[in-house]
Design a protein around this motif. Structure first.
Motif, PDB file in Angstrom:
ATOM      1  N   THR A  28       0.827  -1.201   0.000  1.00 45.69           N
ATOM      2  CA  THR A  28       0.000   0.000   0.000  1.00 45.69           C
ATOM      3  C   THR A  28       0.864   1.254   0.000  1.00 45.69           C
ATOM      4  O   THR A  28       0.598   2.200  -0.753  1.00 45.69           O
ATOM      5  N   LEU A  29       1.905   1.277   0.831  1.00 46.70           N
ATOM      6  CA  LEU A  29       2.803   2.432   0.860  1.00 46.70           C
ATOM      7  C   LEU A  29       3.514   2.606  -0.478  1.00 46.70           C
ATOM      8  O   LEU A  29       3.672   3.725  -0.963  1.00 46.70           O
ATOM      9  N   LEU A  30       3.926   1.514  -1.100  1.00 47.65           N
ATOM     10  CA  LEU A  30       4.576   1.594  -2.403  1.00 47.65           C
ATOM     11  C   LEU A  30       3.632   2.158  -3.466  1.00 47.65           C
ATOM     12  O   LEU A  30       4.055   2.857  -4.381  1.00 47.65           O
ATOM     13  N   GLN A  31       2.365   1.840  -3.339  1.00 45.19           N
ATOM     14  CA  GLN A  31       1.380   2.293  -4.313  1.00 45.19           C
ATOM     15  C   GLN A  31       0.962   3.738  -4.105  1.00 45.19           C
ATOM     16  O   GLN A  31       0.499   4.379  -5.040  1.00 45.19           O
ATOM     17  N   THR A  32       1.119   4.255  -2.887  1.00 45.05           N
ATOM     18  CA  THR A  32       0.566   5.565  -2.575  1.00 45.05           C
ATOM     19  C   THR A  32       1.601   6.627  -2.223  1.00 45.05           C
ATOM     20  O   THR A  32       1.237   7.800  -2.100  1.00 45.05           O
ATOM     21  N   CYS A  33       2.850   6.241  -2.047  1.00 46.37           N
ATOM     22  CA  CYS A  33       3.882   7.184  -1.613  1.00 46.37           C
ATOM     23  C   CYS A  33       5.105   7.087  -2.511  1.00 46.37           C
ATOM     24  O   CYS A  33       5.321   6.070  -3.178  1.00 46.37           O
ATOM     25  N   GLU A  34       5.891   8.134  -2.483  1.00 47.82           N
ATOM     26  CA  GLU A  34       7.201   8.070  -3.118  1.00 47.82           C
ATOM     27  C   GLU A  34       8.137   7.426  -2.100  1.00 47.82           C
ATOM     28  O   GLU A  34       8.241   7.887  -0.959  1.00 47.82           O
ATOM     29  N   VAL A  35       8.806   6.340  -2.499  1.00 47.50           N
ATOM     30  CA  VAL A  35       9.614   5.553  -1.571  1.00 47.50           C
ATOM     31  C   VAL A  35      11.072   5.580  -2.006  1.00 47.50           C
ATOM     32  O   VAL A  35      11.392   5.295  -3.160  1.00 47.50           O
ATOM     33  N   ALA A  36      11.951   5.891  -1.057  1.00 49.29           N
ATOM     34  CA  ALA A  36      13.383   5.938  -1.335  1.00 49.29           C
ATOM     35  C   ALA A  36      14.073   4.637  -0.978  1.00 49.29           C
ATOM     36  O   ALA A  36      15.031   4.228  -1.633  1.00 49.29           O
ATOM     37  N   GLU A  37      13.577   3.961   0.066  1.00 50.65           N
ATOM     38  CA  GLU A  37      14.278   2.786   0.582  1.00 50.65           C
ATOM     39  C   GLU A  37      13.287   1.904   1.331  1.00 50.65           C
ATOM     40  O   GLU A  37      12.338   2.394   1.935  1.00 50.65           O
ATOM     41  N   VAL A  38      13.525   0.584   1.306  1.00 52.63           N
ATOM     42  CA  VAL A  38      12.675  -0.369   2.020  1.00 52.63           C
ATOM     43  C   VAL A  38      13.564  -1.361   2.758  1.00 52.63           C
ATOM     44  O   VAL A  38      14.501  -1.911   2.185  1.00 52.63           O
ATOM     45  N   SER A  39      13.258  -1.585   4.033  1.00 51.64           N
ATOM     46  CA  SER A  39      13.945  -2.589   4.837  1.00 51.64           C
ATOM     47  C   SER A  39      12.938  -3.679   5.161  1.00 51.64           C
ATOM     48  O   SER A  39      11.890  -3.416   5.754  1.00 51.64           O
ATOM     49  N   LEU A  40      13.226  -4.917   4.755  1.00 55.84           N
ATOM     50  CA  LEU A  40      12.276  -6.021   4.905  1.00 55.84           C
ATOM     51  C   LEU A  40      12.786  -7.067   5.893  1.00 55.84           C
ATOM     52  O   LEU A  40      13.845  -7.654   5.691  1.00 55.84           O
ATOM     53  N   ASP A  41      12.004  -7.317   6.940  1.00 59.56           N
ATOM     54  CA  ASP A  41      12.291  -8.402   7.880  1.00 59.56           C
ATOM     55  C   ASP A  41      11.957  -9.717   7.193  1.00 59.56           C
ATOM     56  O   ASP A  41      10.906  -9.849   6.570  1.00 59.56           O
ATOM     57  N   HIS A  42      12.845 -10.679   7.291  1.00 56.87           N
ATOM     58  CA  HIS A  42      12.639 -11.961   6.610  1.00 56.87           C
ATOM     59  C   HIS A  42      11.562 -12.803   7.266  1.00 56.87           C
ATOM     60  O   HIS A  42      10.691 -13.352   6.609  1.00 56.87           O
ATOM     61  N   ASP A  43      11.598 -12.925   8.578  1.00 59.52           N
ATOM     62  CA  ASP A  43      10.713 -13.881   9.251  1.00 59.52           C
ATOM     63  C   ASP A  43       9.737 -13.181  10.187  1.00 59.52           C
ATOM     64  O   ASP A  43       9.985 -13.027  11.363  1.00 59.52           O
ATOM     65  N   LEU A  44       8.629 -12.761   9.633  1.00 61.11           N
ATOM     66  CA  LEU A  44       7.585 -12.147  10.435  1.00 61.11           C
ATOM     67  C   LEU A  44       6.977 -13.229  11.315  1.00 61.11           C
ATOM     68  O   LEU A  44       6.764 -14.351  10.874  1.00 61.11           O
ATOM     69  N   GLY A  45       6.673 -12.886  12.567  1.00 61.02           N
ATOM     70  CA  GLY A  45       6.375 -13.905  13.564  1.00 61.02           C
ATOM     71  C   GLY A  45       4.981 -14.453  13.643  1.00 61.02           C
ATOM     72  O   GLY A  45       4.629 -15.039  14.641  1.00 61.02           O
ATOM     73  N   ASP A  46       4.147 -14.308  12.655  1.00 65.18           N
ATOM     74  CA  ASP A  46       2.781 -14.824  12.745  1.00 65.18           C
ATOM     75  C   ASP A  46       2.590 -15.962  11.748  1.00 65.18           C
ATOM     76  O   ASP A  46       2.216 -15.753  10.609  1.00 65.18           O
ATOM     77  N   ASP A  47       2.839 -17.178  12.188  1.00 63.92           N
ATOM     78  CA  ASP A  47       2.721 -18.332  11.297  1.00 63.92           C
ATOM     79  C   ASP A  47       1.296 -18.527  10.799  1.00 63.92           C
ATOM     80  O   ASP A  47       1.082 -19.045   9.718  1.00 63.92           O
ATOM     81  N   GLN A  48       0.297 -18.103  11.590  1.00 61.97           N
ATOM     82  CA  GLN A  48      -1.087 -18.253  11.158  1.00 61.97           C
ATOM     83  C   GLN A  48      -1.387 -17.359   9.962  1.00 61.97           C
ATOM     84  O   GLN A  48      -2.146 -17.729   9.084  1.00 61.97           O
ATOM     85  N   ARG A  49      -0.785 -16.184   9.930  1.00 59.50           N
ATOM     86  CA  ARG A  49      -1.012 -15.279   8.793  1.00 59.50           C
ATOM     87  C   ARG A  49      -0.160 -15.704   7.604  1.00 59.50           C
ATOM     88  O   ARG A  49      -0.483 -15.405   6.465  1.00 59.50           O
ATOM     89  N   GLY A  50       0.967 -16.382   7.868  1.00 60.00           N
ATOM     90  CA  GLY A  50       1.779 -16.950   6.802  1.00 60.00           C
ATOM     91  C   GLY A  50       2.412 -15.933   5.878  1.00 60.00           C
ATOM     92  O   GLY A  50       2.435 -16.137   4.671  1.00 60.00           O
ATOM     93  N   MET A  51       2.924 -14.836   6.416  1.00 58.29           N
ATOM     94  CA  MET A  51       3.525 -13.817   5.573  1.00 58.29           C
ATOM     95  C   MET A  51       4.970 -13.585   5.980  1.00 58.29           C
ATOM     96  O   MET A  51       5.335 -13.713   7.139  1.00 58.29           O
ATOM     97  N   PHE A  52       5.765 -13.238   4.988  1.00 56.34           N
ATOM     98  CA  PHE A  52       7.190 -12.992   5.195  1.00 56.34           C
ATOM     99  C   PHE A  52       7.588 -11.730   4.448  1.00 56.34           C
ATOM    100  O   PHE A  52       6.922 -11.330   3.495  1.00 56.34           O
ATOM    101  N   GLY A  53       8.702 -11.110   4.846  1.00 55.44           N
ATOM    102  CA  GLY A  53       9.193  -9.937   4.152  1.00 55.44           C
ATOM    103  C   GLY A  53       9.390 -10.192   2.669  1.00 55.44           C
ATOM    104  O   GLY A  53       9.175  -9.319   1.833  1.00 55.44           O
TER     105      GLY A  53
END
Length: 67
Positions: A28-53
């Motif tokens: 959403t931020l990428l779609q709506t804002c001008e972005v200079a840099e992104v830092s992505l955490d690899h292992d997000l801690g919610d296995d039920q949601r099943g999402m990763f950086g």
């Protein structure tokens, strides 16, 4: 002014960065804002949601439309 996005579910957000907790927030931020840099955490801690950086990375590689 471009923003810097910090995706992480545990570490503190560094000064000057915009916090995102989940990859869909990053997209959403990428779609709506001008972005200079992104830092992505690899292992997000919610296995039920099943999402990763890397999920945000895959969307960026696929050419997420941006604002």
């Amino acid at each position: 002014m471009p923003i810097r996005i910090f995706l992480d579910d545990e570490r503190a957000t560094p000064a000057g960065w915009v916090r995102a907790w989940w990859p869909d927030e990053v997209i959403t931020l990428l779609q709506t804002c001008e972005v200079a840099e992104v830092s992505l955490d690899h292992d997000l801690g919610d296995d039920q949601r099943g999402m990763f950086g890397v999920d945000a990375l895959h969307r960026m590689e696929a050419g997420v439309p941006h604002g």
